[in-house]
Design an enzyme around this catalytic site. Structure first.
Site, short mmCIF file in Angstrom:
data_model
loop_
_atom_site.label_atom_id
_atom_site.label_comp_id
_atom_site.label_asym_id
_atom_site.label_seq_id
_atom_site.Cartn_x
_atom_site.Cartn_y
_atom_site.Cartn_z
N GLU A 242 31.69 61.50 23.10
CA GLU A 242 32.09 61.04 24.44
C GLU A 242 33.30 60.14 24.21
O GLU A 242 33.15 59.02 23.74
CB GLU A 242 30.96 60.23 25.09
CG GLU A 242 29.66 60.99 25.24
CD GLU A 242 29.58 61.81 26.52
OE1 GLU A 242 30.52 61.72 27.34
OE2 GLU A 242 28.58 62.51 26.70
N CYS A 276 35.84 54.33 30.45
CA CYS A 276 36.41 55.64 30.10
C CYS A 276 36.75 56.43 31.36
O CYS A 276 37.76 57.11 31.43
CB CYS A 276 35.43 56.42 29.24
SG CYS A 276 33.79 56.58 29.98
P1 NAD Z 1 36.35 52.95 18.58
O1 NAD Z 1 36.50 54.40 18.34
O2 NAD Z 1 37.32 52.02 17.97
O3 NAD Z 1 34.91 52.42 18.06
C1 NAD Z 1 33.70 52.95 18.53
C2 NAD Z 1 32.61 52.73 17.48
O4 NAD Z 1 32.92 53.49 16.31
C3 NAD Z 1 32.44 51.30 17.02
O5 NAD Z 1 31.05 51.02 16.89
C4 NAD Z 1 33.11 51.30 15.64
O6 NAD Z 1 32.61 50.31 14.77
C5 NAD Z 1 32.76 52.69 15.15
N1 NAD Z 1 33.64 53.23 14.11
C6 NAD Z 1 34.90 52.84 13.76
N2 NAD Z 1 35.39 53.62 12.77
C7 NAD Z 1 34.43 54.54 12.50
C8 NAD Z 1 34.35 55.65 11.59
N3 NAD Z 1 35.37 55.98 10.77
N4 NAD Z 1 33.23 56.40 11.60
C9 NAD Z 1 32.22 56.12 12.46
N5 NAD Z 1 32.23 55.08 13.32
C10 NAD Z 1 33.33 54.30 13.34
O7 NAD Z 1 36.29 52.81 20.16
P2 NAD Z 1 36.32 51.48 21.03
O8 NAD Z 1 37.70 50.93 20.98
O9 NAD Z 1 35.16 50.63 20.63
O10 NAD Z 1 36.02 52.06 22.51
C11 NAD Z 1 36.99 52.35 23.46
C12 NAD Z 1 37.12 53.85 23.65
O11 NAD Z 1 35.85 54.41 23.98
C13 NAD Z 1 38.03 54.23 24.80
O12 NAD Z 1 38.91 55.27 24.40
C14 NAD Z 1 37.07 54.74 25.88
O13 NAD Z 1 37.64 55.65 26.79
C15 NAD Z 1 36.00 55.35 25.04
N6 NAD Z 1 34.74 55.48 25.81
C16 NAD Z 1 34.31 56.73 26.19
C17 NAD Z 1 33.15 56.87 26.97
C18 NAD Z 1 32.66 58.23 27.45
O14 NAD Z 1 31.53 58.32 27.94
N7 NAD Z 1 33.45 59.28 27.35
C19 NAD Z 1 32.44 55.72 27.34
C20 NAD Z 1 32.91 54.48 26.93
C21 NAD Z 1 34.06 54.37 26.15
#
Ligand code: NAD
Length: 473
Positions: A242, A276
């Site tokens: 997502e 999002c």
């Molecule tokens: P991010 O991708 O930076 O981090 C998300 C999670 O992934 C965190 O827990 C982080 O620690 C972890 N992570 C980081 N590197 C990783 C790796 N290599 N492998 C596995 N996990 C890892 O995202 P963010 O900045 O926390 O969130 C914002 C983004 O999330 C925005 O783009 C937003 O649109 C999206 N989002 C999407 C939805 C949806 O339902 N489509 C909902 C909420 C947020």
């Protein structure tokens, strides 16, 4: 400095040798220390989840639904304190934090009633064909920082309902409220069923690499989503993604601007734009464009920006320094565009908090970064269109496809327009309605798979078809 929260591993609390600071975005200062989960602790959590899984699955839909309902009720009992903790670490106004938690409880109630029963696909003289559904096994849920608790429940609970056991990792920016949910879960779920372990980004990668994990449910950025998929490919783990969005809202010529403007405003600004599926760009027909811009400009001028814990705050800070710098960079880029009109809303509080005024931007074209990138901040670009074909082409000219909306006094006509937008959800005269029983997910780079509803359950389970020839062997 708050320092009392622990991971939930195998039904018990566990600290870590290492820890990291959690900041209050309204001051940018650290206010808590969070245990930093190690690789060994992840192994313990995965082992516990594996041990608990068969019995949890065997307990059946009814028993799992009862446990989920008990969890939801237990969270409701602590709603005020958990909401306050959420505001402290995430920044959103307390009322929004309470609403996020109440919605999370309502979603849990709804999930607790969902069941995916076996289906007879064929029953004739020759053959009986039945499709059964089984749990994926041990699932990792990796979450972002924008709506930690809403996303905790939307991703974790369907997996638990389906009979999987879970290891959840919150974002290192907002780990505390999820650790609290883990603590509450200890009182309700058998040991090992729900494990919550906080840690920095490498912990996420250890999870996607881990041989003991069968499924990864990831919510976050497109950039990390690609890494998750690549890592999961090694062992062909099942993956649900997502990811981000750049949602268009199309306002047709017959829309009532006075009614539509406040709805669009909050569909763009709630959680300081860090959602999002928030409205990220508005396309208004030329006959209503100027009036809509004036309305939005008037509305942003009255918004109260401040700490989420302060009385009357409508717009809190952005959640972290990285996001604050990115939004400032987009604003600076927008300011230097020739002919652009920028309306800045109210003043922001002084100090080191990550506050940004709400902005309405017009006279901007589709190639501007503020239009074609996911701003995830309180900046609303409004663009003009004349022809329907043209606006559809512009709305669809993006790598994203999460959701969209169309606004009109003729809902039927708006639905026909909406059907031509390439997105997983299209709302008419609304934006951001999300329900546990209605599938949600993205096209293109906005994601893979669906959450919520029976489709969401199916997505997180394995199907087995049993075909029985009725002639004896
Ligand atoms: P991010 O991708 O930076 O981090 C998300 C999670 O992934 C965190 O827990 C982080 O620690 C972890 N992570 C980081 N590197 C990783 C790796 N290599 N492998 C596995 N996990 C890892 O995202 P963010 O900045 O926390 O969130 C914002 C983004 O999330 C925005 O783009 C937003 O649109 C999206 N989002 C999407 C939805 C949806 O339902 N489509 C909902 C909420 C947020």
């Amino acid at each position: 400095m708050m320092n009392n929260l622990t991971h939930t591993i195998d039904g018990a609390g566990q600290g870590s040798e290492g820890s990291f600071e959690v900041c209050d975005p309204s001051t940018s200062l650290p206010f808590a220390l969070c245990p930093d989960g190690s690789g060994e602790q992840l192994d313990l959590a995965v082992l516990a989840a594996r041990r608990a899984q068969r019995q949890w699955e065997a307990s059946g839909w009814e028993a799992r639904g009862e446990a989920v309902l008990a969890f939801s009720n237990a969270v409701r009992q602590e709603l005020d304190s958990v909401a306050r903790l959420l505001t402290h670490e995430q920044g959103k106004p307390l009322e929004e934090a309470r609403a996020e938690l109440m919605r999370a409880c309502e979603s849990m109630d709804s999930f607790s009633r969902q069941q995916l029963k076996s289906v007879v696909l064929r029953d004739d003289d020759m053959e009986l064909v039945v499709e059964h559904f089984y749990a994926a096994g041990v699932a990792a849920v990796i979450s972002p920082w924008n709506s930690p608790l809403g996303l905790f429940t939307l991703r974790v609970i369907p997996l638990l309902m389906s009979g999987s056991t879970v290891v959840q990792k919150p974002s290192p920016y907002t780990p505390l409220s999820s650790l609290r949910l883990g603590e509450i879960g200890r009182r309700v779920f058998p040991p090992g069923v729900l494990n919550v372990i906080a840690g920095r980004d490498p912990l996420g990668q250890w999870m996607t690499d881990h041989p003991g994990i069968d499924r990864v449910s990831f919510t976050g950025s497109v950039r990390t989503g690609k890494r998750v998929m690549a890592s999961a490919a090694e062992s062909l783990k099942r993956v649900g993604l997502e990811l981000g969005g750049n949602d268009p809202a199309i306002v047709l010529a017959d829309a009532d601007v006075k009614k539509v403007a406040p709805k669009l405003l909050w569909a763009a600004l709630r959680n300081c734009g860090q959602i999002c599926m928030a409205v990220k760009r508005i396309y208004a027909h030329e006959s209503v464009h100027d009036e809509l811009v004036r309305e939005l400009e008037a509305l942003v001028s009255g918004i109260k920006v401040g700490s989420g814990l302060a009385q009357g705050t409508q717009l809190g800070p952005l959640q972290n320094r990285m996001q604050y710098d990115f939004v400032q960079e987009l604003i600076a880029d927008t300011r230097q565009l020739p002919g652009v009109r920028i309306h800045v809303g109210t003043e922001t509080p002084s100090g080191e908090g990550y506050f940004v005024s709400p902005y309405v931007v017009s006279n901007v074209d589709d190639a501007a970064r503020i239009v074609c990138e996911e701003q995830f901040g309180p900046v609303i670009p409004v663009l003009k269109f004349t022809e329907l074909e043209d606006v559809l082409q512009r709305a669809n000219s993006t790598c994203y496809g999460l959701s969209a909306s169309v606004w009109s006094s003729d809902p039927k006509k708006a639905a026909e327009v909406g059907a031509r937008i390439q997105a997983g959800t299209v709302w008419v005269n609304n934006h951001m309605m999300l329900d546990a029983d209605i599938p949600f997910g993205g096209w293109k780079t906005s994601g893979i798979g669906r959450g919520n509803g029976l489709l969401g359950l199916q997505n997180c389970m394995e199907s087995q078809v049993v075909r029985v020839l009725k002639t004896p062997a």
